[in-house]
Design a protein around this motif. Structure first.
Motif, PDB file in Angstrom:
ATOM      1  N   ALA A  81       0.833  -1.206   0.000  1.00 49.93           N
ATOM      2  CA  ALA A  81       0.000   0.000   0.000  1.00 49.93           C
ATOM      3  C   ALA A  81       0.865   1.253   0.000  1.00 49.93           C
ATOM      4  N   PHE A  82       1.918   1.257   0.804  1.00 48.54           N
ATOM      5  CA  PHE A  82       2.830   2.402   0.896  1.00 48.54           C
ATOM      6  C   PHE A  82       3.458   2.708  -0.454  1.00 48.54           C
ATOM      7  N   PHE A  83       3.998   1.682  -1.112  1.00 47.35           N
ATOM      8  CA  PHE A  83       4.663   1.899  -2.395  1.00 47.35           C
ATOM      9  C   PHE A  83       3.670   2.284  -3.496  1.00 47.35           C
ATOM     10  N   ILE A  84       2.508   1.628  -3.522  1.00 47.13           N
ATOM     11  CA  ILE A  84       1.534   1.915  -4.582  1.00 47.13           C
ATOM     12  C   ILE A  84       1.033   3.344  -4.491  1.00 47.13           C
ATOM     13  N   VAL A  85       0.741   3.821  -3.274  1.00 48.09           N
ATOM     14  CA  VAL A  85       0.255   5.196  -3.099  1.00 48.09           C
ATOM     15  C   VAL A  85       1.288   6.195  -3.622  1.00 48.09           C
ATOM     16  N   LEU A  86       2.553   6.004  -3.262  1.00 48.66           N
ATOM     17  CA  LEU A  86       3.593   6.927  -3.707  1.00 48.66           C
ATOM     18  C   LEU A  86       3.899   6.768  -5.195  1.00 48.66           C
ATOM     19  N   ILE A  87       3.799   5.558  -5.713  1.00 51.14           N
ATOM     20  CA  ILE A  87       4.033   5.341  -7.142  1.00 51.14           C
ATOM     21  C   ILE A  87       2.958   6.048  -7.960  1.00 51.14           C
ATOM     22  N   THR A 270      -3.471  -9.745  11.586  1.00 50.06           N
ATOM     23  CA  THR A 270      -3.564 -11.178  11.267  1.00 50.06           C
ATOM     24  C   THR A 270      -4.259 -11.961  12.386  1.00 50.06           C
ATOM     25  N   ARG A 271      -5.439 -11.490  12.771  1.00 47.57           N
ATOM     26  CA  ARG A 271      -6.245 -12.172  13.771  1.00 47.57           C
ATOM     27  C   ARG A 271      -7.711 -12.039  13.375  1.00 47.57           C
ATOM     28  N   ASP A 272      -8.530 -13.012  13.759  1.00 43.37           N
ATOM     29  CA  ASP A 272      -9.926 -13.057  13.346  1.00 43.37           C
ATOM     30  C   ASP A 272     -10.834 -12.657  14.491  1.00 43.37           C
ATOM     31  N   ASP A 273     -10.878 -11.365  14.770  1.00 45.60           N
ATOM     32  CA  ASP A 273     -11.796 -10.836  15.774  1.00 45.60           C
ATOM     33  C   ASP A 273     -12.098  -9.379  15.434  1.00 45.60           C
ATOM     34  N   ALA A 274     -12.929  -8.746  16.249  1.00 45.46           N
ATOM     35  CA  ALA A 274     -13.326  -7.362  15.984  1.00 45.46           C
ATOM     36  C   ALA A 274     -12.711  -6.403  16.996  1.00 45.46           C
ATOM     37  N   GLY A 275     -11.507  -6.743  17.484  1.00 46.44           N
ATOM     38  CA  GLY A 275     -10.827  -5.866  18.440  1.00 46.44           C
ATOM     39  C   GLY A 275     -10.263  -4.620  17.772  1.00 46.44           C
ATOM     40  N   TRP A 276      -9.529  -3.836  18.568  1.00 43.37           N
ATOM     41  CA  TRP A 276      -9.039  -2.534  18.102  1.00 43.37           C
ATOM     42  C   TRP A 276      -7.607  -2.562  17.591  1.00 43.37           C
ATOM     43  N   LEU A 277      -6.884  -3.674  17.736  1.00 40.77           N
ATOM     44  CA  LEU A 277      -5.471  -3.690  17.370  1.00 40.77           C
ATOM     45  C   LEU A 277      -5.268  -3.368  15.887  1.00 40.77           C
ATOM     46  N   GLY A 278      -6.024  -4.035  15.026  1.00 36.72           N
ATOM     47  CA  GLY A 278      -5.887  -3.788  13.595  1.00 36.72           C
ATOM     48  C   GLY A 278      -6.188  -2.352  13.226  1.00 36.72           C
ATOM     49  N   PHE A 279      -7.166  -1.738  13.899  1.00 35.78           N
ATOM     50  CA  PHE A 279      -7.519  -0.346  13.621  1.00 35.78           C
ATOM     51  C   PHE A 279      -6.362   0.585  13.938  1.00 35.78           C
ATOM     52  N   TRP A 280      -5.714   0.391  15.099  1.00 36.90           N
ATOM     53  CA  TRP A 280      -4.619   1.278  15.477  1.00 36.90           C
ATOM     54  C   TRP A 280      -3.406   1.094  14.564  1.00 36.90           C
ATOM     55  N   ILE A 281      -3.143  -0.139  14.156  1.00 30.85           N
ATOM     56  CA  ILE A 281      -2.041  -0.372  13.206  1.00 30.85           C
ATOM     57  C   ILE A 281      -2.372   0.283  11.869  1.00 30.85           C
ATOM     58  N   PHE A 282      -3.621   0.151  11.443  1.00 31.88           N
ATOM     59  CA  PHE A 282      -4.062   0.790  10.201  1.00 31.88           C
ATOM     60  C   PHE A 282      -3.919   2.305  10.289  1.00 31.88           C
ATOM     61  N   LEU A 283      -4.334   2.886  11.416  1.00 36.29           N
ATOM     62  CA  LEU A 283      -4.246   4.335  11.599  1.00 36.29           C
ATOM     63  C   LEU A 283      -2.789   4.797  11.535  1.00 36.29           C
ATOM     64  N   PHE A 284      -1.900   4.044  12.162  1.00 37.81           N
ATOM     65  CA  PHE A 284      -0.474   4.382  12.122  1.00 37.81           C
ATOM     66  C   PHE A 284       0.061   4.288  10.686  1.00 37.81           C
ATOM     67  N   SER A 285      -0.344   3.248   9.952  1.00 38.09           N
ATOM     68  CA  SER A 285       0.136   3.080   8.580  1.00 38.09           C
ATOM     69  C   SER A 285      -0.361   4.217   7.688  1.00 38.09           C
ATOM     70  N   VAL A 286      -1.603   4.664   7.899  1.00 37.83           N
ATOM     71  CA  VAL A 286      -2.132   5.791   7.131  1.00 37.83           C
ATOM     72  C   VAL A 286      -1.334   7.059   7.439  1.00 37.83           C
ATOM     73  N   ALA A 287      -0.992   7.263   8.717  1.00 36.81           N
ATOM     74  CA  ALA A 287      -0.203   8.433   9.106  1.00 36.81           C
ATOM     75  C   ALA A 287       1.159   8.416   8.425  1.00 36.81           C
ATOM     76  N   VAL A 288       1.766   7.236   8.332  1.00 34.72           N
ATOM     77  CA  VAL A 288       3.058   7.114   7.657  1.00 34.72           C
ATOM     78  C   VAL A 288       2.921   7.447   6.168  1.00 34.72           C
ATOM     79  N   MET A 289       1.857   6.950   5.523  1.00 35.75           N
ATOM     80  CA  MET A 289       1.637   7.223   4.102  1.00 35.75           C
ATOM     81  C   MET A 289       1.377   8.698   3.841  1.00 35.75           C
ATOM     82  N   ALA A 291       2.364  11.223   5.707  1.00 32.56           N
ATOM     83  CA  ALA A 291       3.630  11.930   5.923  1.00 32.56           C
ATOM     84  C   ALA A 291       4.549  11.776   4.717  1.00 32.56           C
ATOM     85  N   ALA A 292       4.643  10.553   4.189  1.00 35.70           N
ATOM     86  CA  ALA A 292       5.484  10.311   3.013  1.00 35.70           C
ATOM     87  C   ALA A 292       4.978  11.083   1.800  1.00 35.70           C
TER      88      ALA A 292
END
Length: 313
Positions: A81-87, A270-289, A291-292
């Motif tokens: 996702a990071f590379f495709i957005v910048l490409i 990489t887990r099959d539940d509806a917790g918040w971990l994936g959301f926070w990792i996603f939010l961090f990845s969006v912030a990195v993209m 910023a880049a």
């Protein structure tokens, strides 16, 4: 015609451009609304109901297909996702920038030393090509891991019923009565075809056409140029970029509208539940993209580019 006018454009021309843009948006919205109404009406037919029962939208996987998503797929998803957005961003810059603010010339030393004088390219093109190389290396790792772990069975069609199931899925999406999702076990048929097209068709096309248009292509080889003309590469490369853009928009839209928390956990934690971990990792990845995206400017790119060549105005 560009969507936005250039500095100094007459007010009438600017108003005309925005009017044209608004008309296109309204036409697209109207077409979408008509499409939904037609899909709902079509879905109410008895023959269509029988078709949906026969082909619910999922094609069965091979018996030895892996269940769940491995940890390596999480960081692979972020890097892709990071590379495709910048490409996409740099590709659009290369296509629309008339007067680059800086140029890059590679060092004619060591392994890169040639008899001919190195060519000069824009800093935007240098960054675009550098991202291409990193994306291709990441893609190579992805494909190798895909076949080593058996994950290819999840995105490569293994039965002909994938096509009627894909049609069924498309009709369900269009009628806004969406199919049941369980990406942890099996993607729906439309997803399988989309992922297969991205990994094994669009990505190779982007690579081979980009290589033809890049400075790395051998110059002065008449036979090679005639067999693979640069005009053909240009005609393919830009539509492929549009396909990637459309895929990203649709992918993100469906991820967030078909059980966002569970989908984000699948993709990033990489887990099959509806917790918040994936959301926070996603939010961090969006912030990195983001910023880049904003740091991809000549003032920040120059120091990096100077490590591999000479930067001039």
């Amino acid at each position: 015609m560009p969507l936005l006018t250039t500095p100094g454009s007459p007010p009438k021309a600017e108003a005309k451009t925005w009017t044209s843009l608004i008309k296109r948006v309204l036409i697209a919205v109207a077409a979408l609304a008509v499409g939904v109404l037609l899909a709902k009406a079509f879905r109410g037919l008895d023959a269509v109901q029988d078709f949906l029962l026969t082909y619910p939208g999922h094609s069965a996987l091979p018996a030895n297909a892996p269940v769940g998503l491995p940890a390596w797929l999480g960081w692979q998803h972020f890097l892709n996702a990071f590379f495709i957005v910048l490409i996409i961003r740099t590709g659009w810059q290369v296509r629309t920038t008339a007067r680059p603010k800086a140029y890059w010339t590679r060092k004619n030393t060591g392994l890169f030393k040639t008899k001919n004088k190195p060519g000069k390219i824009s800093l935007e093109l240098w960054f675009h090509l550098s991202l291409d190389v990193l994306w291709l290396l990441n893609g190579l790792v992805f494909v190798v891991l895909l076949f080593v772990t058996g994950g290819w069975m999840r995105i490569v069609p293994t039965s002909w019923d994938i096509f009627p199931n894909a049609l069924s899925t498309a009709l369900q999406y269009a009628s806004l009565n969406w199919p049941a999702e369980n990406g942890w076990i099996n993607y729906n048929a439309l997803q399988v075809l989309a992922y297969f097209a991205i990994v094994f068709i669009a990505a190779p096309l982007a690579a081979v056409t980009g290589m033809r248009m890049s400075p790395a292509w051998p110059k002065g080889n008449t036979l090679l140029d005639k067999a693979y003309p640069v005009e053909l590469a240009r005609k393919i490369h830009f539509p492929v970029m549009l396909f990637f853009t459309a895929f990203v928009v649709m992918h993100v839209t469906l991820v967030l509208s078909t059980g966002a928390m569970r989908n984000l956990n699948h993709m990033f934690a990489t887990r099959d539940d509806a917790g918040w971990l994936g959301f926070w990792i996603f939010l961090f990845s969006v912030a990195v993209m983001v910023a880049a995206w904003f740091l991809a400017r000549p003032i920040f790119l120059r120091p990096l580019a100077m490590l591999m060549g000479k930067v001039s105005k």
